[in-house]
Design a protein around this motif. Sequence first.
Motif, PDB file in Angstrom:
ATOM      1  N   PRO A 214      -4.694 -66.005  23.632  1.00  0.00           N
ATOM      2  CA  PRO A 214      -5.449 -67.105  23.938  1.00  0.00           C
ATOM      3  C   PRO A 214      -6.864 -67.031  24.310  1.00  0.00           C
ATOM      4  O   PRO A 214      -7.039 -65.930  25.183  1.00  0.00           O
ATOM      5  CB  PRO A 214      -4.506 -67.700  25.037  1.00  0.00           C
ATOM      6  CG  PRO A 214      -3.165 -67.079  24.979  1.00  0.00           C
ATOM      7  CD  PRO A 214      -3.557 -65.628  24.250  1.00  0.00           C
ATOM      8  N   VAL A 215      -7.725 -67.705  24.062  1.00  0.00           N
ATOM      9  CA  VAL A 215      -8.996 -67.582  24.211  1.00  0.00           C
ATOM     10  C   VAL A 215      -9.162 -67.863  25.842  1.00  0.00           C
ATOM     11  O   VAL A 215      -9.939 -67.446  26.693  1.00  0.00           O
ATOM     12  CB  VAL A 215     -10.223 -68.504  23.587  1.00  0.00           C
ATOM     13  CG1 VAL A 215     -11.419 -68.440  24.017  1.00  0.00           C
ATOM     14  CG2 VAL A 215     -10.154 -67.789  22.398  1.00  0.00           C
ATOM     15  N   ASP A 216      -8.316 -69.024  26.213  1.00  0.00           N
ATOM     16  CA  ASP A 216      -8.464 -69.641  27.566  1.00  0.00           C
ATOM     17  C   ASP A 216      -7.053 -70.014  28.046  1.00  0.00           C
ATOM     18  O   ASP A 216      -6.112 -69.913  27.180  1.00  0.00           O
ATOM     19  CB  ASP A 216      -9.617 -70.609  27.909  1.00  0.00           C
ATOM     20  CG  ASP A 216      -9.636 -71.406  26.709  1.00  0.00           C
ATOM     21  OD1 ASP A 216      -8.497 -72.175  26.454  1.00  0.00           O
ATOM     22  OD2 ASP A 216     -10.676 -72.066  26.317  1.00  0.00           O
ATOM     23  N   ASP A 217      -7.043 -70.664  29.162  1.00  0.00           N
ATOM     24  CA  ASP A 217      -5.701 -71.067  29.700  1.00  0.00           C
ATOM     25  C   ASP A 217      -5.786 -72.652  29.283  1.00  0.00           C
ATOM     26  O   ASP A 217      -4.994 -73.636  30.176  1.00  0.00           O
ATOM     27  CB  ASP A 217      -5.311 -71.065  31.031  1.00  0.00           C
ATOM     28  CG  ASP A 217      -6.413 -71.385  31.945  1.00  0.00           C
ATOM     29  OD1 ASP A 217      -7.673 -71.928  31.521  1.00  0.00           O
ATOM     30  OD2 ASP A 217      -6.424 -71.307  33.226  1.00  0.00           O
ATOM     31  N   LYS A 218      -6.294 -73.359  28.222  1.00  0.00           N
ATOM     32  CA  LYS A 218      -6.613 -74.775  28.081  1.00  0.00           C
ATOM     33  C   LYS A 218      -5.799 -75.095  26.768  1.00  0.00           C
ATOM     34  O   LYS A 218      -5.612 -74.423  26.009  1.00  0.00           O
ATOM     35  CB  LYS A 218      -8.067 -75.058  28.013  1.00  0.00           C
ATOM     36  CG  LYS A 218      -8.974 -74.796  29.495  1.00  0.00           C
ATOM     37  CD  LYS A 218      -8.418 -75.655  30.625  1.00  0.00           C
ATOM     38  CE  LYS A 218      -9.275 -75.171  31.843  1.00  0.00           C
ATOM     39  NZ  LYS A 218      -9.592 -73.861  32.266  1.00  0.00           N
ATOM     40  N   ARG A 219      -5.599 -76.569  27.025  1.00  0.00           N
ATOM     41  CA  ARG A 219      -5.119 -77.129  25.857  1.00  0.00           C
ATOM     42  C   ARG A 219      -6.183 -78.228  25.317  1.00  0.00           C
ATOM     43  O   ARG A 219      -6.698 -78.855  26.232  1.00  0.00           O
ATOM     44  CB  ARG A 219      -3.962 -77.884  26.051  1.00  0.00           C
ATOM     45  CG  ARG A 219      -3.340 -78.837  24.888  1.00  0.00           C
ATOM     46  CD  ARG A 219      -2.070 -79.584  25.264  1.00  0.00           C
ATOM     47  NE  ARG A 219      -1.477 -80.454  24.482  1.00  0.00           N
ATOM     48  CZ  ARG A 219      -0.836 -80.231  23.305  1.00  0.00           C
ATOM     49  NH1 ARG A 219      -0.348 -79.055  23.004  1.00  0.00           N
ATOM     50  NH2 ARG A 219      -0.478 -81.073  22.218  1.00  0.00           N
TER      51      ARG A 219
ATOM     52  N   MET B 191      -3.099 -77.012  19.306  1.00  0.00           N
ATOM     53  CA  MET B 191      -4.351 -77.331  20.106  1.00  0.00           C
ATOM     54  C   MET B 191      -4.746 -76.354  21.076  1.00  0.00           C
ATOM     55  O   MET B 191      -5.119 -76.614  22.120  1.00  0.00           O
ATOM     56  CB  MET B 191      -3.894 -78.582  20.758  1.00  0.00           C
ATOM     57  CG  MET B 191      -3.673 -79.859  19.532  1.00  0.00           C
ATOM     58  SD  MET B 191      -4.953 -80.156  18.718  1.00  0.00           S
ATOM     59  CE  MET B 191      -4.486 -81.395  17.478  1.00  0.00           C
ATOM     60  N   HIS B 192      -4.522 -75.326  20.768  1.00  0.00           N
ATOM     61  CA  HIS B 192      -4.950 -73.931  21.591  1.00  0.00           C
ATOM     62  C   HIS B 192      -5.815 -72.937  20.908  1.00  0.00           C
ATOM     63  O   HIS B 192      -5.561 -72.902  19.695  1.00  0.00           O
ATOM     64  CB  HIS B 192      -3.701 -73.219  22.325  1.00  0.00           C
ATOM     65  CG  HIS B 192      -2.781 -73.927  23.208  1.00  0.00           C
ATOM     66  ND1 HIS B 192      -2.145 -75.122  22.845  1.00  0.00           N
ATOM     67  CD2 HIS B 192      -2.656 -73.567  24.406  1.00  0.00           C
ATOM     68  CE1 HIS B 192      -1.264 -75.677  23.966  1.00  0.00           C
ATOM     69  NE2 HIS B 192      -1.554 -74.905  24.776  1.00  0.00           N
ATOM     70  N   ARG B 193      -6.941 -72.380  21.499  1.00  0.00           N
ATOM     71  CA  ARG B 193      -7.658 -71.547  20.707  1.00  0.00           C
ATOM     72  C   ARG B 193      -7.215 -70.300  20.892  1.00  0.00           C
ATOM     73  O   ARG B 193      -6.802 -69.622  21.848  1.00  0.00           O
ATOM     74  CB  ARG B 193      -8.991 -71.680  21.450  1.00  0.00           C
ATOM     75  CG  ARG B 193      -9.824 -72.891  21.535  1.00  0.00           C
ATOM     76  CD  ARG B 193     -11.191 -72.896  21.752  1.00  0.00           C
ATOM     77  NE  ARG B 193     -11.925 -72.317  21.005  1.00  0.00           N
ATOM     78  CZ  ARG B 193     -13.127 -71.675  21.073  1.00  0.00           C
ATOM     79  NH1 ARG B 193     -13.769 -71.921  22.342  1.00  0.00           N
ATOM     80  NH2 ARG B 193     -13.988 -70.918  20.090  1.00  0.00           N
ATOM     81  N   TYR B 194      -7.529 -69.515  19.871  1.00  0.00           N
ATOM     82  CA  TYR B 194      -7.016 -67.974  19.881  1.00  0.00           C
ATOM     83  C   TYR B 194      -8.159 -67.037  19.339  1.00  0.00           C
ATOM     84  O   TYR B 194      -8.871 -67.457  18.559  1.00  0.00           O
ATOM     85  CB  TYR B 194      -5.942 -67.869  18.841  1.00  0.00           C
ATOM     86  CG  TYR B 194      -4.326 -68.498  19.583  1.00  0.00           C
ATOM     87  CD1 TYR B 194      -3.525 -67.808  20.405  1.00  0.00           C
ATOM     88  CD2 TYR B 194      -4.072 -69.943  19.271  1.00  0.00           C
ATOM     89  CE1 TYR B 194      -2.540 -68.415  20.896  1.00  0.00           C
ATOM     90  CE2 TYR B 194      -3.185 -70.213  19.913  1.00  0.00           C
ATOM     91  CZ  TYR B 194      -2.159 -69.502  20.640  1.00  0.00           C
ATOM     92  OH  TYR B 194      -1.266 -70.236  21.335  1.00  0.00           O
TER      93      TYR B 194
ATOM     94  N   ALA C 221      -2.973 -75.131  29.629  1.00  0.00           N
ATOM     95  CA  ALA C 221      -2.360 -74.615  28.595  1.00  0.00           C
ATOM     96  C   ALA C 221      -0.570 -74.728  28.561  1.00  0.00           C
ATOM     97  O   ALA C 221      -0.276 -74.692  29.675  1.00  0.00           O
ATOM     98  CB  ALA C 221      -2.680 -73.190  28.155  1.00  0.00           C
ATOM     99  N   ASP C 222       0.010 -74.853  27.341  1.00  0.00           N
ATOM    100  CA  ASP C 222       1.295 -74.772  27.332  1.00  0.00           C
ATOM    101  C   ASP C 222       2.046 -73.459  27.701  1.00  0.00           C
ATOM    102  O   ASP C 222       1.188 -72.404  27.460  1.00  0.00           O
ATOM    103  CB  ASP C 222       1.755 -75.069  25.962  1.00  0.00           C
ATOM    104  CG  ASP C 222       1.596 -76.692  25.652  1.00  0.00           C
ATOM    105  OD1 ASP C 222       1.350 -77.549  26.507  1.00  0.00           O
ATOM    106  OD2 ASP C 222       1.530 -77.133  24.405  1.00  0.00           O
ATOM    107  N   ALA C 223       3.400 -73.229  27.927  1.00  0.00           N
ATOM    108  CA  ALA C 223       3.749 -72.280  27.976  1.00  0.00           C
ATOM    109  C   ALA C 223       3.496 -71.090  26.807  1.00  0.00           C
ATOM    110  O   ALA C 223       3.558 -71.503  25.792  1.00  0.00           O
ATOM    111  CB  ALA C 223       5.247 -72.138  28.145  1.00  0.00           C
TER     112      ALA C 223
END
Length: 316
Positions: free
Chosen positions: A87-92, A157-160, A108-110
């Motif tokens: 993950p790039v960050d801990d955001k959704r 919907m998460h960045r990687y 971010a989700d689990a």
Amino acid sequence: MAGSHLSEHLDLPLPCFDVAPLLNSKAPQVTGVRVQLEMQTLWQQFDQLGTEMIVTKAGRRMFPTFQVRISGMDPLAEYVLLMDFIPVDDKRYRYAFHSSSWLVAGQADAAAPSRMHFHPDSPARGAQWMKQTVSFDSLKLTNNLLDDNGHMILNSMHRYQPRFHVVFVDPAPNSHLNAHRNFSSFSFLETRFMAVTAYQNHRITQLKIASNPFAKGFRSTDDQDWAGTSRPLPVLCPSDNRRGRLSSKEQNWASRQTDRARELMEQSRLFPHSLDSPELTSHRIDAENFTPSFLPLPLCWDCPGVTVERPHLSQE
């Protein structure tokens, strides 16, 4: 002035570090390895728009495909190549259509189960890896947390950030003690992407259609645009473009092919407009005065016997 200002501060006493352990922290087989991202310009074009990658329950291949050129390997040593995604960050995120931008939607989700994707040719000697482009075209992305096919599990919907790893296969009996020395990792900022179940930014959709060879059927219905690129559905068409009457056998064959083409188009649901729309080039068969028509269908449609996946370039 800036240079002189900096030099003034270099007179300050600096802490002394022993750099020898840092230089020797990696095995010589991986110290000199260099990796160059292929299609870098295309990746940069996507990155400027905010790259999106489709994830599905069944798994979806990436486009652009992650491909690299490797140099600096020991030609006789064996290496394993693999990838993972962090993950790039801990955001959704969510996409705001009115502003054509991604906005933070919460925490971010689990975290999805962490996996590694091994290149299917691993292990192989350095000479083998360096003589050609290394492509991870078999890698697939999924949002199925229970996936048992070995696909990379990501949250929508998460960045990687994709990461590429080169691992030296140490033949020493105690190689596990030096595992931290036997690998080197690489990442390219332009390969970051947002995992989505359907493309949100229409410009991403357009760029993927324009640059993906498997999406050529979405760009044009001109038969000349298809030459040598994709395999059209076989429709009887005289080579000299003449108008002529067909035999009963030819009429039946052409009619079956046209009906099959229409059936495929209805099943695919890729065209929101009616099958009678003038945008389509398919016509009914006139047995008395048959005018051959060209109906281009890409190789990647869901046809019996076709193994290439259909590139879902729009909403699932």
